[in-house]
Write an enzyme that holds these catalytic residues in place. Sequence first.
Site, PDB file in Angstrom:
ATOM      1  N   ARG A   1       0.830  -1.214   0.000  1.00  0.00           N
ATOM      2  CA  ARG A   1       0.000   0.000   0.000  1.00  0.00           C
ATOM      3  C   ARG A   1       0.869   1.271   0.000  1.00  0.00           C
ATOM      4  O   ARG A   1       0.534   2.269  -0.634  1.00  0.00           O
ATOM      5  CB  ARG A   1      -0.919  -0.023   1.232  1.00  0.00           C
ATOM      6  CG  ARG A   1      -1.890   1.147   1.256  1.00  0.00           C
ATOM      7  CD  ARG A   1      -2.928   0.996   2.365  1.00  0.00           C
ATOM      8  NE  ARG A   1      -3.889   2.073   2.325  1.00  0.00           N
ATOM      9  CZ  ARG A   1      -4.223   2.824   3.377  1.00  0.00           C
ATOM     10  NH1 ARG A   1      -3.675   2.584   4.557  1.00  0.00           N
ATOM     11  NH2 ARG A   1      -5.108   3.794   3.263  1.00  0.00           N
TER      12      ARG A   1
ATOM     13  N   HIS B   1       0.529   4.649  -2.399  1.00  0.00           N
ATOM     14  CA  HIS B   1       0.321   6.005  -1.873  1.00  0.00           C
ATOM     15  C   HIS B   1       1.510   6.918  -2.193  1.00  0.00           C
ATOM     16  O   HIS B   1       1.346   8.125  -2.281  1.00  0.00           O
ATOM     17  CB  HIS B   1       0.029   5.968  -0.372  1.00  0.00           C
ATOM     18  CG  HIS B   1      -1.389   5.539  -0.091  1.00  0.00           C
ATOM     19  ND1 HIS B   1      -2.348   6.388   0.402  1.00  0.00           N
ATOM     20  CD2 HIS B   1      -2.006   4.351  -0.283  1.00  0.00           C
ATOM     21  CE1 HIS B   1      -3.499   5.741   0.508  1.00  0.00           C
ATOM     22  NE2 HIS B   1      -3.324   4.497   0.113  1.00  0.00           N
TER      23      HIS B   1
ATOM     24  N   ASN C   1      -4.280   9.541   3.311  1.00  0.00           N
ATOM     25  CA  ASN C   1      -3.135   8.710   3.701  1.00  0.00           C
ATOM     26  C   ASN C   1      -3.298   8.123   5.105  1.00  0.00           C
ATOM     27  O   ASN C   1      -2.337   7.543   5.639  1.00  0.00           O
ATOM     28  CB  ASN C   1      -1.837   9.531   3.629  1.00  0.00           C
ATOM     29  CG  ASN C   1      -1.324   9.645   2.196  1.00  0.00           C
ATOM     30  OD1 ASN C   1      -1.503   8.727   1.403  1.00  0.00           O
ATOM     31  ND2 ASN C   1      -0.708  10.763   1.871  1.00  0.00           N
TER      32      ASN C   1
ATOM     33  N   HIS D   1      -5.731  -5.787  -3.157  1.00  0.00           N
ATOM     34  CA  HIS D   1      -6.538  -6.034  -1.951  1.00  0.00           C
ATOM     35  C   HIS D   1      -6.740  -7.525  -1.681  1.00  0.00           C
ATOM     36  O   HIS D   1      -7.536  -7.890  -0.831  1.00  0.00           O
ATOM     37  CB  HIS D   1      -7.872  -5.280  -2.058  1.00  0.00           C
ATOM     38  CG  HIS D   1      -7.689  -3.783  -2.064  1.00  0.00           C
ATOM     39  ND1 HIS D   1      -8.586  -2.912  -2.617  1.00  0.00           N
ATOM     40  CD2 HIS D   1      -6.673  -3.009  -1.576  1.00  0.00           C
ATOM     41  CE1 HIS D   1      -8.148  -1.660  -2.467  1.00  0.00           C
ATOM     42  NE2 HIS D   1      -6.983  -1.700  -1.846  1.00  0.00           N
TER      43      HIS D   1
END
Length: 335
Positions: free
Chosen positions: A68, A72, A98, A196
């Site tokens: 992840r 980001h 975030n 995911h």
Amino acid sequence: MMKNKPIALVLLVLLIFIHNTSGSSQDDQGQLQVGFYAKTCPDAEAIIHEVVRRAVVADPRNAAILLRLHFHDCFVEGCDGSILINNDLDGELKAAGNAGVTGFDIIEDAKARLESACPAVVSCADIVALAARDAVSLSNGPFYQVPTGRRDGRISKMSLAADLPDVDDSIEVQKSKFKQKGLSHKDLVLLSGGAHTIGVTACFFMQNRLYNFASRGGSDPAIHPLFLPELKAKCPLNGDVNVRIALDRTSQFIFDDQILYNIRSGFAVIASDARLNDDHDTRQVLNSYIGGSKGSNKTGPSFKEDFTAAMVNMGKIDVKTGSKGEIRRVCSAVN
Ligand code: HEM
């Protein structure tokens, strides 16, 4: 004419060779390439892999955390390690989008080891990209080559993170946010839906989907009726929004294609994943992988292979190379 042909051919080959070699030093500075540190820091990838391996052995949740983190990083100011900068009150890390992003200590650990092996050579942005790759492969996912040579950015602003994809975004908004970064709707399905397959979400991100879908007070009708009570029990109304639940209810720590089946059948956990099944284009992408590894459609595309291609695409977003940016000494602050 015929007699001169071999000479002309040799000249042509020579010309192409000269052109390519004279251009290559420029290209090397301006483009990412696999094995960028082969000469300057030959053990770089091995050092990072070892740090990530230890972190994942110590806590398997770290794999999802690192994957992840790369996303980001790339979606704000490009894949330039800007998310790691932590010396600014209005840095991008403080942006709402975030929330919950972590893994900085693992990156900093790798950076410290790299600085002692080969000072000022390996960028934090590359560490993040390579750590994400290692996190995927350590979760039973595919291993892939990561083009490297990113340099670190010097800018980190909360306002720049305003456009991060949001869990309650419509599919049109999701597609457009990915398009703005040069990513297709296929990349969206592979990266967002695909990533995911590991990790968790805080119940915070489930509130609207379960109790106020589309600001209408009820639940998302896309949730399978058998799944809704399960989700509600895990994330009750007015319950602790910090409780975390698996994004892939059957295999939280294993990188597999089960998540795609979940999304197709109403068992997606977060709303943004469920939306991938609402749209003709993204549903087609989902369908193209379903059955591919589970029997009926053996000739279909490979989810794992295509996921790695999408990761490489994501890793190229607005990268700084050549003389742009810098190689930070520590990842949490600009030099
Ligand atoms: C439309 C795009 C996306 C949206 C709206 C989205 C949203 C979310 C949300 C809400 C969470 C839960 C965060 C938390 O509770 O801390 C999450 C977790 C996660 N996301 Fe995404 N995501 C998107 C795309 C991606 C992409 C492109 C990747 C990587 C390639 C990714 C990787 C992950 C991972 C691995 C987790 C689990 C983190 C953990 O267990 O700590 N996501 N995402």
